[in-house]
Structures are given as C-alpha cells and as structure tokens.
Enzyme design. Sequence first.
Site, PDB file in Angstrom:
ATOM      1  N   ASN A  92     -17.599  12.870 -22.183  1.00 50.65           N
ATOM      2  CA  ASN A  92     -17.887  11.957 -21.074  1.00 50.65           C
ATOM      3  C   ASN A  92     -16.805  11.980 -19.981  1.00 50.65           C
ATOM      4  O   ASN A  92     -15.629  12.120 -20.280  1.00 50.65           O
ATOM      5  CB  ASN A  92     -18.019  10.530 -21.609  1.00 50.65           C
TER       6      ASN A  92
ATOM      7  N   LYS B  46      -0.494 -12.879  -4.639  1.00 47.02           N
ATOM      8  CA  LYS B  46       0.310 -11.862  -5.321  1.00 47.02           C
ATOM      9  C   LYS B  46      -0.432 -11.049  -6.364  1.00 47.02           C
ATOM     10  O   LYS B  46      -0.341  -9.819  -6.374  1.00 47.02           O
ATOM     11  CB  LYS B  46       1.543 -12.506  -5.932  1.00 47.02           C
TER      12      LYS B  46
ATOM     13  N   ASN C 298       9.740 -20.548   1.482  1.00 45.33           N
ATOM     14  CA  ASN C 298       8.593 -20.118   2.286  1.00 45.33           C
ATOM     15  C   ASN C 298       8.889 -18.840   3.077  1.00 45.33           C
ATOM     16  O   ASN C 298       8.070 -17.925   3.132  1.00 45.33           O
ATOM     17  CB  ASN C 298       8.164 -21.240   3.232  1.00 45.33           C
TER      18      ASN C 298
ATOM     19  N   SER D  25       4.769 -18.955 -11.283  1.00 47.07           N
ATOM     20  CA  SER D  25       4.324 -17.615 -10.852  1.00 47.07           C
ATOM     21  C   SER D  25       5.231 -16.531 -11.438  1.00 47.07           C
ATOM     22  O   SER D  25       5.091 -15.364 -11.112  1.00 47.07           O
ATOM     23  CB  SER D  25       4.321 -17.534  -9.325  1.00 47.07           C
TER      24      SER D  25
ATOM     25  N   TYR E 275       2.949 -23.196   5.477  1.00 50.05           N
ATOM     26  CA  TYR E 275       2.866 -22.747   4.092  1.00 50.05           C
ATOM     27  C   TYR E 275       2.075 -23.726   3.229  1.00 50.05           C
ATOM     28  O   TYR E 275       2.193 -24.947   3.367  1.00 50.05           O
ATOM     29  CB  TYR E 275       4.279 -22.570   3.491  1.00 50.05           C
TER      30      TYR E 275
ATOM     31  N   SER F 172     -17.827  10.273 -27.538  1.00 48.56           N
ATOM     32  CA  SER F 172     -18.593   9.078 -27.884  1.00 48.56           C
ATOM     33  C   SER F 172     -18.368   8.754 -29.354  1.00 48.56           C
ATOM     34  O   SER F 172     -18.199   9.652 -30.175  1.00 48.56           O
ATOM     35  CB  SER F 172     -20.070   9.343 -27.622  1.00 48.56           C
TER      36      SER F 172
ATOM     37  N   THR G 275     -28.362  15.971   2.008  1.00 48.23           N
ATOM     38  CA  THR G 275     -28.582  14.690   2.687  1.00 48.23           C
ATOM     39  C   THR G 275     -29.675  14.006   1.870  1.00 48.23           C
ATOM     40  O   THR G 275     -30.567  14.693   1.341  1.00 48.23           O
ATOM     41  CB  THR G 275     -29.050  14.850   4.153  1.00 48.23           C
ATOM     42  N   HIS G 276     -29.585  12.710   1.716  1.00 46.60           N
ATOM     43  CA  HIS G 276     -30.506  11.948   0.862  1.00 46.60           C
ATOM     44  C   HIS G 276     -30.509  12.485  -0.572  1.00 46.60           C
ATOM     45  O   HIS G 276     -31.509  12.363  -1.280  1.00 46.60           O
ATOM     46  CB  HIS G 276     -31.941  11.980   1.409  1.00 46.60           C
TER      47      HIS G 276
ATOM     48  N   GLN H 117       0.486 -18.553  -2.984  1.00 48.38           N
ATOM     49  CA  GLN H 117       0.970 -17.894  -4.197  1.00 48.38           C
ATOM     50  C   GLN H 117      -0.122 -17.008  -4.807  1.00 48.38           C
ATOM     51  O   GLN H 117       0.158 -16.057  -5.524  1.00 48.38           O
ATOM     52  CB  GLN H 117       1.396 -18.973  -5.202  1.00 48.38           C
TER      53      GLN H 117
HETATM   54  N1  ARG Z   1       5.996 -19.039  -5.698  1.00 47.16           N
HETATM   55  C1  ARG Z   1       5.762 -19.385  -4.351  1.00 47.16           C
HETATM   56  C2  ARG Z   1       4.755 -18.378  -3.729  1.00 47.16           C
HETATM   57  O1  ARG Z   1       4.516 -17.397  -4.313  1.00 47.16           O
HETATM   58  C3  ARG Z   1       7.024 -19.334  -3.595  1.00 47.16           C
HETATM   59  C4  ARG Z   1       7.095 -20.259  -2.418  1.00 47.16           C
HETATM   60  C5  ARG Z   1       7.027 -21.649  -2.874  1.00 47.16           C
HETATM   61  N2  ARG Z   1       7.309 -22.570  -1.803  1.00 47.16           N
HETATM   62  C6  ARG Z   1       7.098 -23.870  -1.974  1.00 47.16           C
HETATM   63  N3  ARG Z   1       7.417 -24.601  -0.983  1.00 47.16           N
HETATM   64  N4  ARG Z   1       6.575 -24.366  -3.054  1.00 47.16           N
HETATM   65  O2  ARG Z   1       4.209 -18.606  -2.685  1.00 47.16           O
END
Ligand code: ARG
Length: 457
Positions: free
Chosen positions: A286, A326, A111, A24, A318, A278, A156-157, A323
């Site tokens: 535009n 995000k 976590n 990630s 968890y 354009s 309206t409408h 993940q």
């Molecule tokens: N990259 C993980 C997330 O965004 C972090 C937590 C990972 N925890 C684990 N036990 N694998 O959630």
Amino acid sequence: MSTKSWAGRFKEKTTKTVETFTSSVAFDSRLWEYDIEGSVAHAKMLGKQKIISAKEARSILRGLNRLKQKIQKGQFRFSDEMEDVHMNIESALTHAIGSAGGKLHTARSRNDQVALDLRLYLRDEIAEVRRLIKDFQSVLVKLAEKHIDIIIPGYTHLQRAQPVLLSHHLMAYFEMFARDADRFEDCLKRVNVLPLGSCALAGTTLPIDRKYVARLLKFPAISNNSIDAVSDRDFVVEFISAASLLMTHISRLSEELVLWNSEEFGFIELPDAYSTGSSIMPQKKNPDVLELTRGKTGRVVGHLLSVFVVLKGLPLAYNRDLQEDKEPLFDTVDTVRACLSVLTEMMPKISFNKAAMRTAAEGGFSTATDLAEYLVRKGLPFRKAHRITGGITGYCLDRNKTLADLDLKEFKRFSKLINKDVFNCISTDVSVNRKNTYGGTSKKKVLQQIKKIRKRK
Ligand code: ARG
C-alpha cells in the site's frame, strides 16, 4: 518558586484545574531558546539605557546563559504552575540570581514578549521550510532530466487528452513549489518586524531604545503601533495559509502518484521501503506514505481555519484566546517539514514504467487535436477541422481502430485536404515535440526550462 509573578492582587491561590486549563507550557516550551534570545537583547537594552544598572544587566545575562545551558542539557523541568514558557524562564532566572532577575521584565509584558518569540521562531522555520522546498525541487528537476524521453498521457477530466513529457508534468510541480517558496519569502517580510517595546498594549513611560533591540535581534523593521503589535497574528495566518497551499500541492502530487501506482494505471512502482502491507491481505503493498502526505493536508487547512476563527471576534488588544494560535502553528510546521522530508527521500526511488506510460499515451485518440491542427495548417477554420476530426474519431471507435490504423483512402473520405504527411502528425513523439511554444511540452522547451532553472542556482 511556586508563587506567581502576578499573585499580588489576589486573595486566593489559583486552583489546580485552572492552572492546568490555562497552562501553555506543554506546547510553548518549544519557544524557550527564542524567549532567552529576546530576553538577552532586552536586558542589554535596559542596561545601556540605565533603566537597570550595568551590574544587574550583567547578572541577568550570566543567569540567562547558565539557564540556556541547563535547558540544552535537559536539566530543566518546565512546570504548569508557572503557566507558560516566559514565566518559567523568568522565575528560574530570579531563583538563580536573586532580585536582579525581577528587573528583567521592566518595560516589557508577556504580550509583546510572546509576539516576539513567535516571530523569532517563525523566522527560522520559514528559512527551514524554504530549504526543504528547494531540496524537493531539485529532486523533481533531477527526475525530469533523467526521464526526459518518457511520454505519458496528459489528462483533462481524468480522460486522456494529449501526450506530454513526464518531465513536463513533474516540472509543473516544480513551478507550484516555486510559488510556495515565494509565498513564504513574502510572508517573512511581515514576520520580520520587532514587536518588543509595545509592552502590554500602550508602550512605556521608561526610556527604552527599540531600534537598538531591533539591531541586536536583526529585525529590519519595528512595529509602528503598540496596540497592533500585541494583537496581530496576521503573520501566523499568512504562514499557515502559505503552508496550506504547499500542502495542497503536495496532496495533488500524492494523489497522482497513488493513482499511477495502482495496478490499473501501472505507471510507477513505489519502493518497498516506502510502502506498507496489509494485516489481512498478504498480497497488498500500500502507498501509505502518499496517503498520509495527502491526508495531512486536511489538518493543515484545518489549522488555518482554526486560527481565523480564533481571531475573528477578538477586540483589541491582547486576549488570552491568542494562546490558541500556537498548537495549530506548531503542528503546521511539523507537518510540512515531515511531508517534504519524506517525499524528498522517496521520490528518487520510484521506478517509472516507460512502456506502460507510452502505451497509455498512444491510446485514447490523444493526438486528435494534432490532426485538427494539421487541417488548420491546410487552411480549414478550426471549428470545421474539429468537426472533421471528431467524425474520424467516431469512425475509428465504431470499427475499433486507432488513428494510426487508418489508411490514406479512409482519411480522404473525411477531407480531400488530408495527404500522406498526416501519418507523421498523429504519432505521439511528433505530437509532443511539435508543442514547441514557450511553456509547451516539447523536449526542446522542457530542457530549456530545466537549463534556466539550473543556471539560477
Ligand atoms: N501564554 C500566553 C500566550 O501564549 C502568553 C501571554 C500571556 N499574557 C497574558 N497577559 N496573560 O499568549
């Protein structure tokens, strides 16, 4: 450096494919500053509680501080091998300071760490989004003050309904954005809770001091249940939900401005610097900025749905699925910030075509309701007044006339109650200024509203 912190129980190395698939870093590295902030507080607490020695705590703090400077200067490379922002920072720390670095993760899990980072991040972003909303609202108020004498047709409408002040229309958006700001503020209450100390899911056998960490990180509250604290992403949903409504308001405004900017309406003209051309039709100018602020609403509402779907089937506590919260969240933040900023810049530069707006407001029998209310004031029940006014409108339509074209004799054919004071009540200016009830469109009431808002600041 490349050995994973959890490698102990494994006989094989993770494959490259899995490393890339699970990483990630590409997106969560943006949390690095919050990750360090959280670790600093955690290390201080571990030292204070004598879970680690004072010397180890000092060494960790020094190491984290140096790492922070290194990242700030762009001298740090986040690597996929280290999976996420948390492990990147921890392993770099250990690499720099040696074995004390390995003690930072005592009484902590990724976590609760990731939950903490996200909350610290969102806390700041909520403040920023609220500031941007406020800036945009002041642009609206300024425009409303500046153009207080412009009358537009209210719809309206999408049919002309009754004349209103342009300022009243703009201030309608002010109200929507005020509710949006409130929603973010309310969401902050639930974001602003410390999850750290929940560890993997159950808490810890070690004598941590969560209240102390909360004080250091300025959290007014501590999570009550460790299982909940590491599973909960309600606050992410709430934020994206508030953002979806905000974007919906932005989208409605954008749509109206696109419409008003069309040649058919001709109510406004967008500044050249905020329009695009354009590639094939040389005559075109535009409203792409507004189309994008409208279009980007789709992705934010989509993000809301995607986080909901991630959460809906998850068993406690968890799961790595989390993940996936995000990217939708980060993109929501970026989108909202970009849209508010560009609108705040552009809105003051729009020119309003007062004459075109007035002409449109005067057409479409937009004061017919005023005529019906005139008859009500003369003693007729509203339903009857409505029918008579409908008859007068039909009469005009057949003869291609407006209400203002009729003479008293023609009016009298429909009701004896109509006198020459009728001509006063069917003018657009009178119509607007007689809507003098609280929340109505009269100049007096709109100015009062603006004054009230100005005082609040
Ligand atoms: N990259 C993980 C997330 O965004 C972090 C937590 C990972 N925890 C684990 N036990 N694998 O959630």
